[in-house]
Scaffold this active site. Structure first.
Site, short mmCIF file in Angstrom:
data_model
loop_
_atom_site.label_atom_id
_atom_site.label_comp_id
_atom_site.label_asym_id
_atom_site.label_seq_id
_atom_site.Cartn_x
_atom_site.Cartn_y
_atom_site.Cartn_z
N CYS A 68 97.25 -9.20 -59.80
CA CYS A 68 96.28 -8.36 -60.51
C CYS A 68 96.99 -7.20 -61.20
CB CYS A 68 95.25 -7.86 -59.48
SG CYS A 68 94.35 -6.38 -59.94
N CYS A 71 95.70 -3.71 -60.66
CA CYS A 71 96.04 -3.22 -59.32
C CYS A 71 97.40 -2.54 -59.33
CB CYS A 71 96.07 -4.38 -58.31
SG CYS A 71 94.48 -5.17 -58.07
#
Ligand SMILES: [Zn+2]
Length: 147
Positions: A68, A71
């Site tokens: 991700c 993230c």
């Protein structure tokens, strides 16, 4: 299940009970002060529950995954929050790839997903990247007024 933290002075691994993570302790070997947790702590489901239920300060949980990209953008903000809230808050990281059951328990779909707990209860939860100011504000808002 205590958290293992290495002494910065002598390198000795110390077992720190969850409820003392935000307090200054003492190394069992060299007796140097063991400072409160000041970096994000990766946890599994067992440690997660242990800390959420027992720690004396509000907890920010970062649900993330390695694939991700947002993230990774949020990670420095999460680390900065852990450093700036030392002694006043604890920051945990849950790898949603490794611990999907834990992510499912909190209905984590979009990541990064942030959840704040205080006194063992979920206070708020929000998906999407935010900066450290926002994260710190969540933690302060979750703290008891007297603290
Ligand atoms: Zn030591």
């Amino acid at each position: 299940m205590p958290v293992i933290r290495a002494c910065s002075h002598c390198g000795q691994n110390n077992r720190v009970p969850a409820k003392y993570l935000a307090k200054t302790g003492r190394c069992g070997s060299c007796k140097s002060p063991l400072p409160p947790l000041s970096e994000p702590l990766p946890v599994d489901g067992i440690l997660f529950d242990e800390i959420i239920q027992n720690v004396s300060v509000p907890v920010l949980v970062d649900f993330w995954a390695d694939w991700c990209r947002p993230c990774h953008m949020a990670a420095p903000e999460v680390a900065r929050t852990a450093a700036e809230m030392t002694g006043k808050g604890v920051v945990l990281k849950v790898d949603t790839e490794k611990y999907p059951a834990l992510a499912a328990r909190f209905n984590v779909r979009g990541i990064p997903n942030f959840a704040v707990f205080a006194g063992g209860r979920l206070v708020m939860q929000q998906a999407g990247v935010v900066n450290h100011d926002q994260m710190e504000q969540w933690l302060r808002a979750a703290a008891p007024v007297s603290a």
